[in-house]
Design a protein around this motif. Structure first.
Motif, PDB file in Angstrom:
ATOM      1  N   MET A   1     -10.801 -60.292 -73.893  1.00 45.85           N
ATOM      2  CA  MET A   1      -9.414 -60.578 -73.520  1.00 45.85           C
ATOM      3  C   MET A   1      -8.544 -60.861 -74.740  1.00 45.85           C
ATOM      4  N   ALA A   2      -9.165 -61.322 -75.826  1.00 46.41           N
ATOM      5  CA  ALA A   2      -8.405 -61.641 -77.037  1.00 46.41           C
ATOM      6  C   ALA A   2      -8.259 -60.444 -77.970  1.00 46.41           C
TER       7      ALA A   2
ATOM      8  N   GLY B   1       7.246 -54.171 -73.678  1.00 46.25           N
ATOM      9  CA  GLY B   1       6.599 -52.872 -73.803  1.00 46.25           C
ATOM     10  C   GLY B   1       5.170 -52.884 -73.311  1.00 46.25           C
ATOM     11  N   GLU B   2       4.652 -51.674 -73.122  1.00 50.44           N
ATOM     12  CA  GLU B   2       3.263 -51.458 -72.731  1.00 50.44           C
ATOM     13  C   GLU B   2       2.738 -50.320 -73.592  1.00 50.44           C
ATOM     14  N   TYR B   3       1.492 -50.432 -74.066  1.00 48.27           N
ATOM     15  CA  TYR B   3       0.921 -49.411 -74.926  1.00 48.27           C
ATOM     16  C   TYR B   3      -0.599 -49.477 -74.820  1.00 48.27           C
TER      17      TYR B   3
ATOM     18  N   THR C   1       1.014 -59.953 -77.954  1.00 50.53           N
ATOM     19  CA  THR C   1       0.421 -58.772 -77.335  1.00 50.53           C
ATOM     20  C   THR C   1      -0.777 -59.253 -76.522  1.00 50.53           C
ATOM     21  N   ILE C   2      -0.855 -58.797 -75.272  1.00 51.78           N
ATOM     22  CA  ILE C   2      -1.840 -59.326 -74.332  1.00 51.78           C
ATOM     23  C   ILE C   2      -2.484 -58.175 -73.575  1.00 51.78           C
ATOM     24  N   ASP C   3      -3.805 -58.192 -73.491  1.00 50.71           N
ATOM     25  CA  ASP C   3      -4.540 -57.252 -72.643  1.00 50.71           C
ATOM     26  C   ASP C   3      -3.937 -57.347 -71.242  1.00 50.71           C
ATOM     27  N   ALA C   4      -3.559 -56.222 -70.662  1.00 51.53           N
ATOM     28  CA  ALA C   4      -2.876 -56.224 -69.358  1.00 51.53           C
ATOM     29  C   ALA C   4      -3.703 -56.886 -68.258  1.00 51.53           C
TER      30      ALA C   4
ATOM     31  N   GLY D   1      -7.697 -47.847 -76.386  1.00 49.48           N
ATOM     32  CA  GLY D   1      -7.958 -47.450 -75.004  1.00 49.48           C
ATOM     33  C   GLY D   1      -7.699 -48.514 -73.963  1.00 49.48           C
ATOM     34  N   VAL D   2      -7.217 -49.692 -74.379  1.00 49.97           N
ATOM     35  CA  VAL D   2      -6.951 -50.802 -73.468  1.00 49.97           C
ATOM     36  C   VAL D   2      -5.438 -50.919 -73.258  1.00 49.97           C
ATOM     37  N   THR D   3      -5.007 -50.941 -71.998  1.00 48.13           N
ATOM     38  CA  THR D   3      -3.590 -51.140 -71.718  1.00 48.13           C
ATOM     39  C   THR D   3      -3.201 -52.550 -72.151  1.00 48.13           C
ATOM     40  N   THR D   4      -2.207 -52.612 -73.017  1.00 46.75           N
ATOM     41  CA  THR D   4      -1.789 -53.864 -73.628  1.00 46.75           C
ATOM     42  C   THR D   4      -0.290 -54.040 -73.415  1.00 46.75           C
ATOM     43  N   LEU D   5       0.108 -55.271 -73.185  1.00 44.01           N
ATOM     44  CA  LEU D   5       1.514 -55.599 -72.942  1.00 44.01           C
ATOM     45  C   LEU D   5       2.072 -56.376 -74.128  1.00 44.01           C
TER      46      LEU D   5
END
Length: 173
Positions: A38-39, A156-158, A135-138, A162-166
């Protein structure tokens, strides 16, 4: 307080510089894959790995703090500014990215919110930044709640490895 060493106190926590003596506490929590995934960093596999992270990454970064319980001195997490150039999301001028985590057994006690609020005040009053981002794992709903409690807004989201991050921003000035 000197420019090279900062300590921040909250009602229950001390945010202080890391020492090599913190390696055991760091390993205790950073070896849990539920925390590291998660981090957005690799799980620690030994106390020596934790000690090397402290020596090579945490100690040179004077705005990266061990989160210690005021009552016992136990290090339960980490919070600080990501070194320039290592950000996960593009920052604006006079803006820095914050990263933080708390050890799993202590989730849900408000420590992350308390530490983040203190670091925000430090960024505003001592470093005179105009804004900060997270920035945080979605999938990390708890960290998204912490961001919201501290006034951050989504920007934003990116994909990160390969992990969707916010990404979230807080205007300080």
């Amino acid at each position: 307080m000197t420019d090279s060493s900062f300590t921040i106190e909250t009602p229950r926590l001390i945010l202080r510089q890391w020492t090599e003596n913190d390696a055991g506490d760091l390993y205790r929590y950073a070896s849990d894959s539920r925390v590291s995934s998660m981090a957005l960093w690799p799980r620690h596999t030994s106390v020596d790995m934790s000690r090397n992270v402290i020596k090579e990454y945490f100690i040179p970064n004077r705005t990266n703090f061990a989160v210690a319980l005021k009552d016992s001195g136990e290090v339960i997490g980490c919070i600080g500014l990501v070194p320039p150039g290592d950000e996960h999301y593009t920052t604006l001028p006079h803006e820095r990215e914050i990263g933080y985590w708390i050890g799993l057994p202590l989730w849900g006690n408000g420590y992350a919110t308390e530490a983040l609020q203190a670091l925000i005040q430090f960024c505003r009053n001592t470093l005179h930044l105009q804004s900060v981002i997270l920035t945080i794992d979605a999938r990390n709903t708890a960290s998204r709640k912490v961001a919201g409690k501290c006034g951050f807004s989504p920007i934003g989201e990116y994909l990160l490895d390969g992990v969707t991050t916010l990404a979230f921003r807080l205007i300080l000035s």
